[in-house]
Scaffold this motif. Structure first.
Motif, PDB file in Angstrom:
ATOM      1  N   THR A   1       0.831  -1.202   0.000  1.00  0.00           N
ATOM      2  CA  THR A   1       0.000   0.000   0.000  1.00  0.00           C
ATOM      3  C   THR A   1       0.868   1.256   0.000  1.00  0.00           C
ATOM      4  OG1 THR A   1      -1.742  -1.191   1.169  1.00  0.00           O
ATOM      5  CG2 THR A   1      -1.841   1.208   1.229  1.00  0.00           C
ATOM      6  N   ALA A   2       1.949   1.224   0.761  1.00  0.00           N
ATOM      7  CA  ALA A   2       2.857   2.378   0.789  1.00  0.00           C
ATOM      8  C   ALA A   2       3.456   2.624  -0.589  1.00  0.00           C
ATOM      9  CB  ALA A   2       3.962   2.144   1.810  1.00  0.00           C
ATOM     10  N   LEU A   3       3.801   1.557  -1.295  1.00  0.00           N
ATOM     11  CA  LEU A   3       4.359   1.692  -2.642  1.00  0.00           C
ATOM     12  C   LEU A   3       3.337   2.267  -3.609  1.00  0.00           C
ATOM     13  CD1 LEU A   3       6.727   1.094  -4.602  1.00  0.00           C
ATOM     14  CD2 LEU A   3       5.672  -1.125  -4.995  1.00  0.00           C
ATOM     15  N   ARG A   4       2.099   1.832  -3.507  1.00  0.00           N
ATOM     16  CA  ARG A   4       1.068   2.296  -4.436  1.00  0.00           C
ATOM     17  C   ARG A   4       0.629   3.729  -4.159  1.00  0.00           C
ATOM     18  NH1 ARG A   4      -3.099  -1.687  -6.624  1.00  0.00           N
ATOM     19  NH2 ARG A   4      -1.710  -3.184  -7.605  1.00  0.00           N
ATOM     20  N   GLN A   5       0.548   4.122  -2.893  1.00  0.00           N
ATOM     21  CA  GLN A   5       0.032   5.454  -2.559  1.00  0.00           C
ATOM     22  C   GLN A   5       1.117   6.526  -2.573  1.00  0.00           C
ATOM     23  OE1 GLN A   5      -2.131   5.092   1.099  1.00  0.00           O
ATOM     24  NE2 GLN A   5      -3.798   3.957   0.131  1.00  0.00           N
TER      25      GLN A   5
ATOM     26  N   ARG B   1       4.063  10.482   2.128  1.00  0.00           N
ATOM     27  CA  ARG B   1       5.308  10.859   2.788  1.00  0.00           C
ATOM     28  C   ARG B   1       5.929   9.635   3.464  1.00  0.00           C
ATOM     29  NH1 ARG B   1       6.131  15.733   7.072  1.00  0.00           N
ATOM     30  NH2 ARG B   1       8.348  15.911   6.666  1.00  0.00           N
ATOM     31  N   TYR B   2       7.228   9.485   3.321  1.00  0.00           N
ATOM     32  CA  TYR B   2       8.001   8.365   3.877  1.00  0.00           C
ATOM     33  C   TYR B   2       7.574   7.016   3.310  1.00  0.00           C
ATOM     34  CZ  TYR B   2       9.220  11.921   7.301  1.00  0.00           C
ATOM     35  OH  TYR B   2       9.636  13.074   7.904  1.00  0.00           O
ATOM     36  N   TRP B   3       7.034   6.994   2.118  1.00  0.00           N
ATOM     37  CA  TRP B   3       6.536   5.754   1.538  1.00  0.00           C
ATOM     38  C   TRP B   3       7.646   4.709   1.397  1.00  0.00           C
ATOM     39  CZ3 TRP B   3       8.449   3.569  -2.842  1.00  0.00           C
ATOM     40  CH2 TRP B   3       9.234   4.371  -3.667  1.00  0.00           C
ATOM     41  N   ALA B   4       8.852   5.118   1.052  1.00  0.00           N
ATOM     42  CA  ALA B   4       9.933   4.153   0.851  1.00  0.00           C
ATOM     43  C   ALA B   4      10.304   3.470   2.159  1.00  0.00           C
ATOM     44  CB  ALA B   4      11.151   4.828   0.237  1.00  0.00           C
ATOM     45  N   ARG B   5      10.326   4.214   3.234  1.00  0.00           N
ATOM     46  CA  ARG B   5      10.652   3.632   4.537  1.00  0.00           C
ATOM     47  C   ARG B   5       9.587   2.635   4.975  1.00  0.00           C
ATOM     48  NH1 ARG B   5      14.779   6.126   6.934  1.00  0.00           N
ATOM     49  NH2 ARG B   5      14.178   5.693   9.068  1.00  0.00           N
ATOM     50  N   VAL B   6       8.319   2.988   4.766  1.00  0.00           N
ATOM     51  CA  VAL B   6       7.223   2.081   5.130  1.00  0.00           C
ATOM     52  C   VAL B   6       7.258   0.838   4.246  1.00  0.00           C
ATOM     53  CG1 VAL B   6       4.718   1.843   5.290  1.00  0.00           C
ATOM     54  CG2 VAL B   6       5.818   3.973   5.994  1.00  0.00           C
ATOM     55  N   HIS B   7       7.544   1.025   2.959  1.00  0.00           N
ATOM     56  CA  HIS B   7       7.616  -0.110   2.040  1.00  0.00           C
ATOM     57  C   HIS B   7       8.750  -1.063   2.420  1.00  0.00           C
ATOM     58  CE1 HIS B   7       7.436  -2.383  -1.660  1.00  0.00           C
ATOM     59  NE2 HIS B   7       8.725  -2.140  -1.866  1.00  0.00           N
TER      60      HIS B   7
ATOM     61  N   GLN C   1      16.241   7.687   2.306  1.00  0.00           N
ATOM     62  CA  GLN C   1      16.883   8.877   2.837  1.00  0.00           C
ATOM     63  C   GLN C   1      16.333  10.163   2.234  1.00  0.00           C
ATOM     64  OE1 GLN C   1      19.111   9.023   5.365  1.00  0.00           O
ATOM     65  NE2 GLN C   1      18.415   6.918   5.526  1.00  0.00           N
ATOM     66  N   ARG C   2      15.705  10.092   1.086  1.00  0.00           N
ATOM     67  CA  ARG C   2      15.304  11.292   0.348  1.00  0.00           C
ATOM     68  C   ARG C   2      14.394  12.199   1.155  1.00  0.00           C
ATOM     69  NH1 ARG C   2      12.990  10.542  -5.498  1.00  0.00           N
ATOM     70  NH2 ARG C   2      11.364   9.527  -4.312  1.00  0.00           N
TER      71      ARG C   2
END
Length: 101
Positions: free
Chosen positions: A26-30, A33-39, A96-97
């Motif tokens: 879901t983090a990848l699809r949405q 903010r901070y999607w990469a860390r959650v993914h 890190q971005r």
């Protein structure tokens, strides 16, 4: 269902793994903010939980693992997986971005 008393920990591990993978996907699809860390965290935890379930179920039949105590089947996958997840969170450029912006 027939062997529920013996297999309910595997069901719980599988359910937790499914939840972690769903959160990561879901983090990848949405891409909030901070999607990469959650993914990274969700997918890493999902894989670690599935490895834990595998070793809890099959560890007693594997050549090197059969020498270990039962608690090792539960702890070793996490002891290896969690530091790898932390390393990915610290080193990966996408993770890190958002921290530097």
């Amino acid at each position: 269902v027939v062997r529920w008393a013996e297999n309910h920990p595997l069901f719980i591990l599988g359910l937790l793994s499914l939840i972690a993978a769903t959160v990561g996907r879901t983090a990848l699809r949405q891409r909030r903010r901070y999607w990469a860390r959650v993914h990274i965290t969700g997918m890493g935890l999902s894989y670690t939980l599935m490895l834990t379930a595998f070793y809890v179920d099959n560890g007693k039949n594997l050549p090197l693992w059969r020498e270990l105590p039962q608690i090792a089947f539960w702890l070793l996958p996490a002891a290896i997986g969690i530091p790898l997840i932390v390393r990915a969170l610290v080193k990966h450029p996408l993770a890190q971005r958002r921290l530097t912006e």
